[in-house]
Every structure is written in C-alpha cells, then in structure tokens.
Design an enzyme around this catalytic site. Structure first.
Site, PDB file in Angstrom:
ATOM      1  N   ASP A   3       0.834  -1.197   0.000  1.00 42.42           N
ATOM      2  CA  ASP A   3       0.000   0.000   0.000  1.00 42.42           C
ATOM      3  C   ASP A   3       0.873   1.253   0.000  1.00 42.42           C
ATOM      4  O   ASP A   3       2.015   1.223   0.468  1.00 42.42           O
ATOM      5  CB  ASP A   3      -0.891   0.019   1.248  1.00 42.42           C
ATOM      6  CG  ASP A   3      -1.982  -1.034   1.202  1.00 42.42           C
ATOM      7  OD1 ASP A   3      -2.368  -1.448   0.097  1.00 42.42           O
ATOM      8  OD2 ASP A   3      -2.450  -1.450   2.291  1.00 42.42           O
ATOM      9  N   TYR A  41       6.100  -8.755   8.361  1.00 44.31           N
ATOM     10  CA  TYR A  41       5.746  -7.351   8.527  1.00 44.31           C
ATOM     11  C   TYR A  41       5.915  -6.922   9.980  1.00 44.31           C
ATOM     12  O   TYR A  41       5.739  -7.729  10.898  1.00 44.31           O
ATOM     13  CB  TYR A  41       4.278  -7.106   8.147  1.00 44.31           C
ATOM     14  CG  TYR A  41       3.922  -7.415   6.718  1.00 44.31           C
ATOM     15  CD1 TYR A  41       3.986  -6.432   5.735  1.00 44.31           C
ATOM     16  CD2 TYR A  41       3.497  -8.693   6.355  1.00 44.31           C
ATOM     17  CE1 TYR A  41       3.638  -6.707   4.423  1.00 44.31           C
ATOM     18  CE2 TYR A  41       3.156  -8.980   5.036  1.00 44.31           C
ATOM     19  CZ  TYR A  41       3.224  -7.983   4.079  1.00 44.31           C
ATOM     20  OH  TYR A  41       2.891  -8.266   2.777  1.00 44.31           O
ATOM     21  N   ASP A  85      -6.802   1.962   7.676  1.00 44.17           N
ATOM     22  CA  ASP A  85      -5.501   2.617   7.874  1.00 44.17           C
ATOM     23  C   ASP A  85      -5.720   4.117   7.840  1.00 44.17           C
ATOM     24  O   ASP A  85      -6.850   4.596   8.028  1.00 44.17           O
ATOM     25  CB  ASP A  85      -4.469   2.139   6.838  1.00 44.17           C
ATOM     26  CG  ASP A  85      -4.827   2.534   5.405  1.00 44.17           C
ATOM     27  OD1 ASP A  85      -5.838   3.238   5.195  1.00 44.17           O
ATOM     28  OD2 ASP A  85      -4.088   2.134   4.481  1.00 44.17           O
ATOM     29  N   ARG A  95      -3.890  -4.670   7.091  1.00 43.69           N
ATOM     30  CA  ARG A  95      -4.956  -3.731   7.469  1.00 43.69           C
ATOM     31  C   ARG A  95      -6.185  -4.482   7.979  1.00 43.69           C
ATOM     32  O   ARG A  95      -6.817  -4.082   8.957  1.00 43.69           O
ATOM     33  CB  ARG A  95      -5.354  -2.873   6.265  1.00 43.69           C
ATOM     34  CG  ARG A  95      -4.345  -1.801   5.922  1.00 43.69           C
ATOM     35  CD  ARG A  95      -4.832  -0.949   4.768  1.00 43.69           C
ATOM     36  NE  ARG A  95      -4.835  -1.666   3.503  1.00 43.69           N
ATOM     37  CZ  ARG A  95      -5.852  -1.730   2.657  1.00 43.69           C
ATOM     38  NH1 ARG A  95      -7.004  -1.153   2.966  1.00 43.69           N
ATOM     39  NH2 ARG A  95      -5.745  -2.357   1.513  1.00 43.69           N
TER      40      ARG A  95
END
Length: 233
Positions: A52, A80, A94, A186
């Site tokens: 993203d 992550y 987000d 997310r």
C-alpha cells in the site's frame, strides 16, 4: 540484485519502497531509469507483491526475463512489522481515510492483547478490505469503495506462522507478523480490534522480509542510479 546478464537472464532488484509511493510508482521509476541506462525504449518490469502507499519495506522488482520469476516470489512467506492504534476505526482500516467510529480502550491490557493474538495463529479466514485491489466483476474493490458503493468480498484462507507483540503503549501496539501470500495486515488490524471488543486501524506498516530477502538486502530508490553504473553488463 542477483547475478546474471540483462539480456539473457534479466535482473532482480531488492528495493525499499518509499512512503506514499504506490507499487506502480516504484515499478515506473525503475522502468524509466533502466530504460535510460540501457538506451532502450521498452523493457518489461514487474513487482512481486503489492505494498500500500502508506507502507514501506521490501519490494522485489523483476526486469526483463526475470519477470518469469514473479510468481515464485509472490508465493513466498512475508514478514511485517505493524503499528495499530486502538479505540478507533477507519473505512480503509488505515490512515488513508478519516476515523469513522471511536471505542473504549480502558479494558485492554497487555496480557489481553497477547492472548488475543494467539487466536490469529495458524490457518484463518480473512475478509479483504473494501479498499483493496481485489476485483469485483472486473472492477477494483477500492474504486467502488471510493465512490461510496457497497463492497462485498468473500473470505480467504490464510496462514499466519508468527504473530507477536513487540510493544504495547496504549492506545498503540506494534506487532510482528509472518504470513502467507494474500494477507492484508490492514484487515488483520481490523480483526484484532474487534477481538479486543474495541476498534483498531493501522498507522504504520513495514514489510521486513519476503522469503529470504530482508530489509537489509534492499537499496533505496536514490541509490539505483549509482548502482546501475557499477554493474557489469
């Protein structure tokens, strides 16, 4: 970057995607720089896994014949580090969109978070975010969501190999996640918030590993021109 000649095997670049850049922005930048360097009008360039715009970290960019390896890289495990803000949700899960609901967080403890995270280990179902690149009858879900249209997506089966709490500083918490292809961090933030009987959204995300390629193996975009000058074609 792996060894091999541009003409025969293509090349693979390991890059740290900048904040606010789309994955397409990064591919375009690489295509432009490499085309100019090789003095060619067209060259095939692709990436092995979208990030993203509000995320940073490892992106594998394949050039020329190396684009045949994109699927191989896409299938590899991803790692992550994500920071969530508790007590509020956004439509995009987000910071792309504004807060739409707020919730109480006084009941949330570090021990409670650690226990909740255990429920996300292993094989799970996850509904992708409406603000995602998933296709619905030919349209991208995010295109429909940004028009205010209702978006219904089917749950996907994912594997979470590792999910651990790195820090707990209410209303924020930071986690490390090792997961399979197709995992939306997310959406994981959304689901963690719901499991804590509150709300949550993602405020920072960094992809720290793809397969065996770690962030330390990646170059910044600013280093690409210098790097191209040093390779032996």
């Amino acid at each position: 970057m792996e060894e091999g000649k541009w003409g025969s095997e293509g090349e693979i670049l390991y890059l740290n995607k900048p904040l606010h850049w789309t994955s397409f922005d990064l591919v375009n930048k690489v295509r432009h720089k490499v085309s100019r360097f090789l003095n060619v009008k067209k060259i095939k360039v692709g990436h092995a896994g979208t990030l993203d715009p509000l995320a940073t970290g490892v992106m594998i960019v394949c050039i020329g014949k190396a684009t045949k390896r994109i699927e191989e890289f896409q299938q590899q495990t991803k790692e992550y580090v994500a920071t969530l803000r508790l007590g509020a949700t956004t439509p995009s899960f987000d910071l792309e969109t504004e807060i739409d609901c707020t919730y109480e967080t006084k009941h949330i403890t570090k021990a409670g978070v650690e226990e909740t995270l255990l429920a996300f280990m292993g094989r799970i179902e996850q509904i992708p975010p409406a603000f995602s690149a998933c296709k619905i009858r030919g349209d991208r879900a995010y295109e429909l969501a940004r028009k205010g249209l209702e978006v219904k997506l089917e749950p996907k089966i994912l594997i979470i190999d590792v999910i651990e709490l790195l820090s707990f500083n209410p209303p924020e918490l930071t986690i490390r996640v090792v997961c399979s292809k197709g995992t939306y961090i997310r959406a994981l933030a959304r689901d963690i918030g719901a499991a804590l009987h509150s709300g949550a959204h993602l405020i920072r995300l960094e992809r720290t590993r793809v397969g065996t390629i770690a962030l330390n193996d990646c170059m910044d975009v600013e280093s690409l021109d210098y790097f191209l000058k040093t390779i032996n074609i």
